[in-house]
Design an enzyme around this catalytic site. Structure first.
Site, PDB file in Angstrom:
ATOM      1  N   ASN A 209       0.845  -1.200   0.000  1.00  0.00           N
ATOM      2  CA  ASN A 209       0.000   0.000   0.000  1.00  0.00           C
ATOM      3  C   ASN A 209       0.878   1.247   0.000  1.00  0.00           C
ATOM      4  O   ASN A 209       2.094   1.146  -0.001  1.00  0.00           O
ATOM      5  CB  ASN A 209      -0.951  -0.021   1.203  1.00  0.00           C
ATOM      6  CG  ASN A 209      -0.190  -0.165   2.497  1.00  0.00           C
ATOM      7  OD1 ASN A 209       0.598   0.681   2.858  1.00  0.00           O
ATOM      8  ND2 ASN A 209      -0.404  -1.289   3.189  1.00  0.00           N
ATOM      9  N   ASP A 278      -4.802  -6.338   4.939  1.00  0.00           N
ATOM     10  CA  ASP A 278      -5.856  -7.167   5.525  1.00  0.00           C
ATOM     11  C   ASP A 278      -5.812  -8.588   4.964  1.00  0.00           C
ATOM     12  O   ASP A 278      -6.237  -9.536   5.608  1.00  0.00           O
ATOM     13  CB  ASP A 278      -7.227  -6.548   5.238  1.00  0.00           C
ATOM     14  CG  ASP A 278      -7.407  -5.241   6.009  1.00  0.00           C
ATOM     15  OD1 ASP A 278      -6.835  -5.132   7.110  1.00  0.00           O
ATOM     16  OD2 ASP A 278      -8.095  -4.334   5.517  1.00  0.00           O
TER      17      ASP A 278
END
Ligand code: CTP
Length: 403
Positions: A209, A278
């Site tokens: 990310n 996640d």
């Protein structure tokens, strides 16, 4: 009062340079080792011998005038400083600092130091108000430079207005306050997680990310400054590692979980600023995946939630979680706080301007189990870190004088 402290005093070329002599004298009298660096222009206003006599040290002017062959002067001075003070700071020096230029001894040393930097500007009122100078000062303030505001009054150039160097007594008081500051996290063990995790698909590809690590690194640095023993567990990050913290580099969420659990029992405070993936690929191919098929599906499996795991295991630890949201901030942040059993949650709207990934500023709202505690306006990430840690310190069971 300043016994054993090394103060780097940068003197730039302005008429207020003479006031720096009084500052140098006060610092030396208070027990500080004052190491003076003058710009060439400063020597037009005041003789280096004045500072040499007051500080009892050589005065540095030329980067290449190496007086001691066993060290590289600008690095040695930069490393030895407990604090750096530029007084008077001209518009030119402020501009160079904002741009990261290093074309003389002072600017080079300021670029090399990791010590906190104070800047006391002094210049003509219109120069001070110029958008370029104002922008440069904002840039520096966002990076953590502390400004000692100039006074208003009769300026040497004939104008009356803002731009007069703060009085030496005032600058001295600021520096003394800085050294006297309470260390509310003295003796505390703090784990900070930061950066983004990297979830491998094959040996050359991964999912990650946009986290730069800036928020977590700023927290680690500030916690260290407040006296804590800091372990910084970080995934992928672009921010420079702060000095004085124990850095543990990790790759995946699973590595991060392990690194945190290994140190959890001893920790007093855990702050989870990392952007943890996640999900991770269900399988990691041992060899580079070949492009044989027209389409390709990667099955992802859920990563264990690190924050929730430690929340469930906590005994004495004070736990701070982060919540990156793009909507319904209050509701989602409170839900995370309860689910993950955090003592505080710091939420930010990552879609807002001046907040979130990559930028130097942040806009955060801090919650405890009863709801919103503080809504901070846009400020530098190091200032957010300082405000957050002050709040944490004030809520520790054996708080040490934090307000
Ligand atoms: N976190 C964690 N382990 C994970 C995922 C998140 O420890 N596997 C932590 C983050 O470090 C952060 C907090 O949980 O402190 C919240 O992360 P965030 O991404 O905002 O929320 P999620 O719990 O992942 O929920 P969602 O993505 O649904 O918003």
């Amino acid at each position: 009062m300043l016994q054993g402290k090394t103060v780097l005093l940068g003197v730039c070329g302005g008429i207020a340079a003479y006031k720096a002599a009084a500052l140098c004298s006060k610092l030396a009298q208070a027990g500080a080792q004052v190491r003076v660096i003058m710009t060439k222009s400063a020597t037009e206003f005041i003789a280096p011998l004045t500072f040499q006599t007051l500080s009892r040290h050589d005065v540095m002017i030329d980067t290449f005038d190496e007086k001691d062959a066993s060290v590289v002067s600008h690095i040695h001075l930069a490393d030895s400083a407990d604090v750096a003070v530029v007084a008077p700071a001209t518009a030119n020096m402020i501009g160079k600092m904002a741009l990261g230029l290093a074309d003389d001894m002072l600017s080079t040393t300021l670029l090399a130091t990791t010590a906190p930097v104070f800047v006391a500007p002094a210049m003509n009122v219109h120069m001070y108000a110029h958008p370029a100078v104002q922008q440069n000062m904002r840039t520096l303030a966002e990076r953590g430079v502390r400004f000692i505001e100039p006074g208003t009054g009769q300026l040497a150039c004939g104008y009356v207005g803002k731009g007069r160097l703060a009085e030496p007594e005032e600058i001295f008081a600021e520096i003394s306050r800085f050294f006297q500051q309470d260390k509310p996290l003295q003796g505390k063990k703090v784990i900070v997680t930061a950066g983004g995790t990297v979830e491998r698909i094959d040996p050359v590809r991964y999912l990650t990310n946009d986290s730069s690590g800036k928020m977590g690194f700023a927290i680690a640095e500030e916690a260290r400054r407040m006296g804590a023993e800091v372990v910084l567990v970080s995934g992928k990050a672009t921010a420079p590692v702060p000095a004085g913290v124990n850095y543990v580099g990790v790759e995946s969420a699973r590595d991060m979980l392990q690194a945190v659990l290994d140190r959890f029992e001893d920790a007093d405070i855990v702050i989870k600023a990392a952007a943890v993936a996640d999900y991770r690929p269900a399988e990691q191919a041992p060899q580079k995946i070949k492009k044989n098929e027209e389409t390709m599906t990667i099955t992802l499996v859920k990563n264990q939630d690190i924050l929730q795991t430690i929340g469930e295991r906590k005994t004495k630890q004070f736990i701070v979680g982060f919540a990156a949201e793009t909507e319904k901030i209050d509701e989602y942040a409170m839900a995370k706080l309860r689910k993950k059993r955090c003592d505080l949650v710091v939420a930010n709207d990552v879609s807002a301007e001046g907040a979130g990934f990559g930028v130097d500023t942040n806009v955060v709202r801090i919650y405890d189990k009863d709801g919103l505690v503080e809504a901070l306006p846009m400020m530098g990430k190091n200032e957010v870190a300082a405000r957050l840690l002050k709040l944490v310190a004030s809520r520790l069971p054996d708080r040490k004088g934090a307000d």
